[in-house]
Write a protein that holds these residues in place. Structure first.
Motif, mmCIF file in Angstrom:
data_model
loop_
_atom_site.group_PDB
_atom_site.id
_atom_site.type_symbol
_atom_site.label_atom_id
_atom_site.label_comp_id
_atom_site.label_asym_id
_atom_site.label_seq_id
_atom_site.Cartn_x
_atom_site.Cartn_y
_atom_site.Cartn_z
ATOM 1 N N LEU A 37 0.777 -1.336 -0.143
ATOM 2 C CA LEU A 37 -0.087 -0.188 0.072
ATOM 3 C C LEU A 37 0.874 1.299 -0.210
ATOM 4 C CD1 LEU A 37 -2.809 1.459 0.055
ATOM 5 C CD2 LEU A 37 -2.616 1.132 2.662
ATOM 6 N N GLN A 38 1.982 1.297 0.709
ATOM 7 C CA GLN A 38 2.832 2.422 0.815
ATOM 8 C C GLN A 38 3.453 2.598 -0.550
ATOM 9 O OE1 GLN A 38 3.054 -0.298 3.012
ATOM 10 N NE2 GLN A 38 1.958 0.990 4.717
ATOM 11 N N SER A 39 3.845 1.696 -1.272
ATOM 12 C CA SER A 39 4.307 1.915 -2.747
ATOM 13 C C SER A 39 3.017 2.453 -3.670
ATOM 14 C CB SER A 39 4.795 0.740 -3.414
ATOM 15 O OG SER A 39 6.167 0.050 -2.595
ATOM 16 N N ARG A 40 2.092 1.985 -3.260
ATOM 17 C CA ARG A 40 0.893 2.425 -3.967
ATOM 18 C C ARG A 40 0.534 3.965 -3.826
ATOM 19 N NH1 ARG A 40 -3.602 -0.677 -6.481
ATOM 20 N NH2 ARG A 40 -2.747 -2.623 -5.616
ATOM 21 N N GLN A 41 0.785 4.508 -2.663
ATOM 22 C CA GLN A 41 0.428 5.734 -2.140
ATOM 23 C C GLN A 41 1.606 6.765 -2.549
ATOM 24 O OE1 GLN A 41 -0.295 5.897 2.012
ATOM 25 N NE2 GLN A 41 -2.338 5.356 1.823
ATOM 26 N N MET A 54 5.746 18.877 -8.180
ATOM 27 C CA MET A 54 5.502 19.260 -6.829
ATOM 28 C C MET A 54 5.527 17.660 -6.166
ATOM 29 S SD MET A 54 2.363 21.752 -7.060
ATOM 30 C CE MET A 54 1.659 21.389 -5.573
ATOM 31 N N GLN A 55 6.104 17.855 -4.832
ATOM 32 C CA GLN A 55 6.376 16.797 -3.983
ATOM 33 C C GLN A 55 5.065 16.400 -3.097
ATOM 34 O OE1 GLN A 55 10.286 15.365 -2.742
ATOM 35 N NE2 GLN A 55 10.940 17.096 -3.979
ATOM 36 N N GLU A 56 4.330 17.554 -2.610
ATOM 37 C CA GLU A 56 3.091 17.448 -1.863
ATOM 38 C C GLU A 56 1.986 18.336 -2.561
ATOM 39 O OE1 GLU A 56 3.757 18.208 2.144
ATOM 40 O OE2 GLU A 56 6.130 17.710 2.161
ATOM 41 N N SER A 57 0.948 18.022 -2.033
ATOM 42 C CA SER A 57 -0.355 18.514 -2.567
ATOM 43 C C SER A 57 -1.426 18.304 -1.646
ATOM 44 C CB SER A 57 -0.501 18.079 -3.975
ATOM 45 O OG SER A 57 -1.781 18.802 -4.213
ATOM 46 N N GLU A 58 -2.586 19.038 -1.567
ATOM 47 C CA GLU A 58 -3.757 18.740 -1.126
ATOM 48 C C GLU A 58 -4.454 17.556 -1.875
ATOM 49 O OE1 GLU A 58 -6.647 22.082 -1.139
ATOM 50 O OE2 GLU A 58 -4.682 23.536 -0.867
ATOM 51 N N ASP A 59 -5.069 16.672 -0.867
ATOM 52 C CA ASP A 59 -5.510 15.305 -1.245
ATOM 53 C C ASP A 59 -6.485 15.602 -2.100
ATOM 54 O OD1 ASP A 59 -5.191 12.384 -0.502
ATOM 55 O OD2 ASP A 59 -7.218 12.691 -0.307
ATOM 56 N N ASN A 60 -7.412 16.537 -2.431
ATOM 57 C CA ASN A 60 -8.508 16.592 -3.291
ATOM 58 C C ASN A 60 -7.587 16.873 -4.803
ATOM 59 O OD1 ASN A 60 -7.496 19.309 -2.463
ATOM 60 N ND2 ASN A 60 -9.700 19.920 -3.576
ATOM 61 N N LEU A 61 -6.306 17.217 -4.968
ATOM 62 C CA LEU A 61 -5.919 17.391 -6.110
ATOM 63 C C LEU A 61 -5.233 16.188 -6.738
ATOM 64 C CD1 LEU A 61 -4.261 21.103 -5.624
ATOM 65 C CD2 LEU A 61 -6.560 20.428 -6.681
ATOM 66 N N VAL A 73 -10.554 6.912 -4.355
ATOM 67 C CA VAL A 73 -10.318 8.131 -4.406
ATOM 68 C C VAL A 73 -10.607 8.813 -2.923
ATOM 69 C CG1 VAL A 73 -10.723 8.562 -6.778
ATOM 70 C CG2 VAL A 73 -12.621 8.691 -5.123
ATOM 71 N N ARG A 74 -11.383 8.228 -2.109
ATOM 72 C CA ARG A 74 -11.706 8.659 -0.741
ATOM 73 C C ARG A 74 -10.304 8.407 0.253
ATOM 74 N NH1 ARG A 74 -16.919 5.873 -1.217
ATOM 75 N NH2 ARG A 74 -15.477 4.331 -1.640
ATOM 76 N N LEU A 75 -9.621 7.531 -0.151
ATOM 77 C CA LEU A 75 -8.541 7.286 0.796
ATOM 78 C C LEU A 75 -7.140 8.293 0.814
ATOM 79 C CD1 LEU A 75 -7.100 4.595 2.510
ATOM 80 C CD2 LEU A 75 -5.933 4.406 0.263
ATOM 81 N N PRO A 76 -7.282 8.825 1.907
ATOM 82 C CA PRO A 76 -6.231 10.040 2.222
ATOM 83 C C PRO A 76 -4.800 9.437 1.871
ATOM 84 C CG PRO A 76 -7.025 9.475 4.382
ATOM 85 C CD PRO A 76 -7.758 8.607 3.393
ATOM 86 N N ILE A 77 -3.914 10.096 1.259
ATOM 87 C CA ILE A 77 -2.505 9.884 1.140
ATOM 88 C C ILE A 77 -1.815 10.012 2.341
ATOM 89 C CG2 ILE A 77 -0.243 10.304 -0.205
ATOM 90 C CD1 ILE A 77 -2.623 8.726 -1.883
ATOM 91 N N THR A 78 -1.156 9.171 3.031
ATOM 92 C CA THR A 78 -0.551 9.311 4.340
ATOM 93 C C THR A 78 0.947 9.222 4.144
ATOM 94 O OG1 THR A 78 -0.720 6.945 4.675
ATOM 95 C CG2 THR A 78 -2.384 8.460 5.673
ATOM 96 N N GLU A 79 1.380 8.892 3.017
ATOM 97 C CA GLU A 79 2.753 8.830 2.594
ATOM 98 C C GLU A 79 3.449 9.971 2.241
ATOM 99 O OE1 GLU A 79 5.135 5.734 2.829
ATOM 100 O OE2 GLU A 79 3.315 5.424 4.101
ATOM 101 N N LYS A 80 4.733 10.216 2.461
ATOM 102 C CA LYS A 80 5.372 11.223 1.859
ATOM 103 C C LYS A 80 6.517 10.762 1.123
ATOM 104 C CE LYS A 80 2.989 14.301 4.331
ATOM 105 N NZ LYS A 80 1.938 14.787 4.082
ATOM 106 N N VAL A 81 6.958 11.637 -0.099
ATOM 107 C CA VAL A 81 8.164 11.074 -0.925
ATOM 108 C C VAL A 81 8.992 12.364 -1.069
ATOM 109 C CG1 VAL A 81 6.934 11.576 -2.956
ATOM 110 C CG2 VAL A 81 8.528 10.087 -3.008
ATOM 111 N N MET A 82 10.234 11.807 -0.673
ATOM 112 C CA MET A 82 11.298 12.761 -1.243
ATOM 113 C C MET A 82 11.825 12.850 -2.565
ATOM 114 S SD MET A 82 10.946 15.519 1.035
ATOM 115 C CE MET A 82 12.640 16.185 0.541
ATOM 116 N N ILE A 83 11.886 13.230 -3.448
ATOM 117 C CA ILE A 83 12.369 12.727 -4.751
ATOM 118 C C ILE A 83 13.807 13.298 -4.792
ATOM 119 C CG2 ILE A 83 12.264 13.231 -7.291
ATOM 120 C CD1 ILE A 83 9.468 12.337 -6.165
ATOM 121 N N THR A 84 14.433 11.916 -5.040
ATOM 122 C CA THR A 84 16.095 12.011 -5.153
ATOM 123 C C THR A 84 16.611 12.610 -6.455
ATOM 124 O OG1 THR A 84 16.379 9.733 -5.878
ATOM 125 C CG2 THR A 84 16.245 10.044 -3.663
#
Length: 169
Positions: A37-41, A54-61, A73-84
């Motif tokens: 699931l984390q990979s999917r998010q 952009m690396q972050e955004s409001e969930d509705n976008l 589509v209702r599942l909030p994204i809880t993961e963060k990603v720092m693009i290397t």
């Protein structure tokens, strides 16, 4: 179902042939499926970076990206990603490859391709059996008639429903 949802970056669907390879190279999928699931998010956030930088955004976008990654589509994204830097290079090479493979836009730059083709408003509508995406029309969309890409219907193995695409040109 039935209500239309406004989305940004609807043009991401022009790169549908490249997305499975991108996910595989980022280590998010294996043998055509997400590893967890984390990979999917995280994939949702990589698609946003691909489209908008952009690396972050409001969930509705993130709704269209969630559909492309097979998430509710209702599942909030809880993961963060720092693009290397290597991931940025991989994403830039993907877009450079897409540009090079499409002779009609071969003189385009990475940023112009992103602005002209990927960052496009659209409307999503869910039906019982599929999603429908209508992409905003722009004057230079006539070049789509010479595009080597097919994107009228998108269905990855991990998606629950087909995404039918209407891009008038």
């Amino acid at each position: 179902m039935g209500d239309k949802i406004s989305v940004q970056d609807a043009g991401i669907i022009i790169l549908t042939n490249f997305i499975p390879t991108l996910f595989e190279r980022l280590g998010l999928t294996s043998e055509g499926e997400f590893t967890n699931l984390q990979s999917r998010q995280r994939a949702v956030l990589y698609l946003q970076y691909l489209s908008r930088g952009m690396q972050e955004s409001e969930d509705n976008l993130l709704i269209l990206y969630k559909i492309l990654c097979g998430l509710d589509v209702r599942l909030p994204i809880t993961e963060k990603v720092m693009i290397t830097m290597s991931e940025r290079n991989l994403i830039e090479k993907l877009i450079d490859g897409a540009i090079a493979y499409w002779p009609s836009i071969a003189d385009s730059t990475f940023s112009r391709f992103r602005a002209n083709w990927l960052m496009r408003d659209g409307q999503l509508k869910e039906t019982a059996t599929y999603w429908e995406l209508t992409v905003e029309k722009k004057p230079y969309d006539i070049l789509l008639s010479r595009s080597p890409y097919a994107f009228s219907a998108v269905k990855y193995p991990w998606m629950h429903k087909v995404l039918e695409v209407y891009w008038p040109y």
